[in-house]
Design a protein around this motif. Structure first.
Motif, short mmCIF file in Angstrom:
data_model
loop_
_atom_site.label_atom_id
_atom_site.label_comp_id
_atom_site.label_asym_id
_atom_site.label_seq_id
_atom_site.Cartn_x
_atom_site.Cartn_y
_atom_site.Cartn_z
N LEU A 1 0.84 -1.20 0.00
CA LEU A 1 0.00 0.00 0.00
C LEU A 1 0.87 1.25 0.00
O LEU A 1 1.74 1.41 0.86
N VAL A 2 0.63 2.13 -0.98
CA VAL A 2 1.36 3.40 -1.08
C VAL A 2 0.33 4.52 -1.21
O VAL A 2 -0.60 4.42 -2.02
N LYS A 3 0.50 5.61 -0.43
CA LYS A 3 -0.47 6.69 -0.41
C LYS A 3 0.19 8.01 -0.79
O LYS A 3 1.19 8.40 -0.18
N TYR A 4 -0.38 8.70 -1.79
CA TYR A 4 0.16 9.99 -2.24
C TYR A 4 -0.87 11.10 -2.08
O TYR A 4 -2.05 10.92 -2.40
N TRP A 5 -0.39 12.23 -1.59
CA TRP A 5 -1.20 13.45 -1.55
C TRP A 5 -0.53 14.49 -2.45
O TRP A 5 0.63 14.83 -2.27
N PHE A 6 -1.29 14.97 -3.46
CA PHE A 6 -0.77 15.95 -4.41
C PHE A 6 -1.11 17.35 -3.92
O PHE A 6 -2.28 17.68 -3.73
N SER A 7 -0.07 18.16 -3.73
CA SER A 7 -0.23 19.47 -3.12
C SER A 7 0.03 20.58 -4.13
O SER A 7 1.05 20.57 -4.83
N ILE A 8 -0.93 21.51 -4.24
CA ILE A 8 -0.76 22.69 -5.08
C ILE A 8 -1.17 23.92 -4.28
O ILE A 8 -1.81 23.81 -3.24
N THR A 9 -0.81 25.09 -4.78
CA THR A 9 -1.15 26.33 -4.10
C THR A 9 -2.54 26.81 -4.51
O THR A 9 -3.11 26.35 -5.52
N ASP B 1 3.19 2.14 9.29
CA ASP B 1 3.10 1.07 8.29
C ASP B 1 2.37 1.51 7.02
O ASP B 1 2.39 0.81 6.02
N SER B 2 1.71 2.66 7.05
CA SER B 2 1.07 3.18 5.83
C SER B 2 1.18 4.71 5.83
O SER B 2 0.19 5.42 6.03
N PRO B 3 2.37 5.23 5.59
CA PRO B 3 2.58 6.68 5.64
C PRO B 3 2.04 7.39 4.40
O PRO B 3 1.84 6.78 3.35
N TRP B 4 1.82 8.68 4.55
CA TRP B 4 1.50 9.53 3.40
C TRP B 4 2.80 10.07 2.80
O TRP B 4 3.76 10.37 3.51
N TRP B 5 2.78 10.21 1.48
CA TRP B 5 3.88 10.86 0.77
C TRP B 5 3.31 12.07 0.04
O TRP B 5 2.35 11.94 -0.72
N ILE B 6 3.88 13.24 0.29
CA ILE B 6 3.39 14.49 -0.29
C ILE B 6 4.13 14.78 -1.59
O ILE B 6 5.37 14.79 -1.62
N VAL B 7 3.38 15.01 -2.66
CA VAL B 7 3.95 15.35 -3.97
C VAL B 7 3.74 16.83 -4.22
O VAL B 7 2.60 17.30 -4.28
N ASP B 8 4.82 17.58 -4.34
CA ASP B 8 4.72 18.99 -4.73
C ASP B 8 4.33 19.03 -6.20
O ASP B 8 5.13 18.71 -7.08
#
Length: 306
Positions: free
Chosen positions: A186-194, A244-251
């Motif tokens: 399991l991989v979790k991504y959060w896409f961040s924009i302004t 065990d299931s971290p978030w990864w933030i994508v700029d």
């Protein structure tokens, strides 16, 4: 018009040109292979994207080749991979998903983009409709939004009760641990924009008839609730950024860099290896001298307009 106004107008024009270049690049991506890359780029070198076009395409093709290796390994080892893509509307989730799936087998790597729940689904266990889309062995599933809808749009738009919201945060850690114990990667991504970048992308979609379908009434409503979505995101990360299931933030302000960074990171999260392939040998063509192909009526053919 003042000098400052001229500068602002020039910057706005350059930003629009960059967006147009990105749209053109999306079409080129479907046509590219290594042997034709430089020729195609030379033909379109008058536009100036934020990331050098040759670097972007060369890296994209290289990473997509690695994704094919990953796919082969997942299929061979019967692994189960789930990747969640979350973030603001227009943050670029769909663009990354498109580049990941572009050269993969849709029978192995598929996208789950669920619509709003039906009346029946609203009465189910909240995670139930997502469970139906989880992968079997040898499959990769990319969730274009996921069960985290409850922590985002459902919370902000009032589609869930306070009790359902609190229960979600109680349940989701154990739910994800269950997935991982079952063998799912399991991989979790959060896409961040302004704020400004979302405003610009929404404006471009409004003006582009080929992209207006991407702008739903819910997206429009979200513009007036930027701060509420920010607060909901912060609460979500606080409760669900787990060891065990971290978030990864994508700029994701720069779309091209976001695509490359996300794909490269995803590849680094999975310990895939090369899979030995059996050399394919075509059998000899068998011809039957007694077979004669019958004529096909002309009216059955698609008209040759081009």
């Amino acid at each position: 018009m003042t000098a400052a106004d001229h500068t602002a107008e020039a910057a706005k024009r350059e930003r629009i040109i960059q967006e147009m270049a990105d749209n053109l690049d999306e079409e080129l991506e479907l046509e590219l292979d290594d042997s034709r890359l430089d020729d195609l780029l030379d033909e379109t070198n008058t536009l100036h994207p934020t990331l050098d076009r040759r670097l972007y395409f060369k890296e994209l093709l290289r990473l997509q080749g690695e994704l094919v290796r990953l796919q082969d390994w997942v299929q061979h080892e019967k692994k189960k991979v789930v990747v969640l893509f979350e973030g603001r509307d227009s943050a670029g989730k769909g663009g990354v998903i498109k580049r990941i799936t572009q050269r993969l087998n849709p029978r192995i790597c598929r996208v789950a983009a669920l619509p709003a729940p039906s009346e029946r689904e609203r009465t189910q266990w909240y995670f139930q409709r997502y469970v139906a889309h989880l992968p079997a062995g040898g499959e990769i599933v990319l969730f274009d939004r996921s069960w985290y809808n409850r922590a985002g749009v459902e919370r902000v738009m009032g589609f869930c009760t306070e009790e359902q919201y609190r229960e979600f945060f109680q349940s989701v850690p154990e739910f994800e641990r269950m997935l991982i114990r079952s063998g799912i990667i399991l991989v979790k991504y959060w896409f961040s924009i302004t704020d400004d970048e979302q405003q610009f992308r929404f404006t471009m979609r409004i003006q582009d008839p080929l992209k207006q379908w991407k702008l739903s009434p819910m997206d429009v409503e979200a513009r007036s609730r930027w701060e509420q979505y920010t607060k909901a995101k912060e609460t979500m990360l606080e409760h669900t950024h787990l060891p065990d299931s971290p978030w990864w933030i994508v700029d994701a302000v720069d779309k091209k860099r976001a695509r490359l960074n996300c794909i490269a990171h995803l590849l680094g999260q999975i310990p895939y290896q090369d899979v030995a392939r059996v050399q394919v040998v075509l059998p000899p063509r068998v011809r039957n001298p007694d077979y004669h192909r019958g004529p096909i009526p002309q009216e059955m053919y698609v008209p040759a307009r081009y």
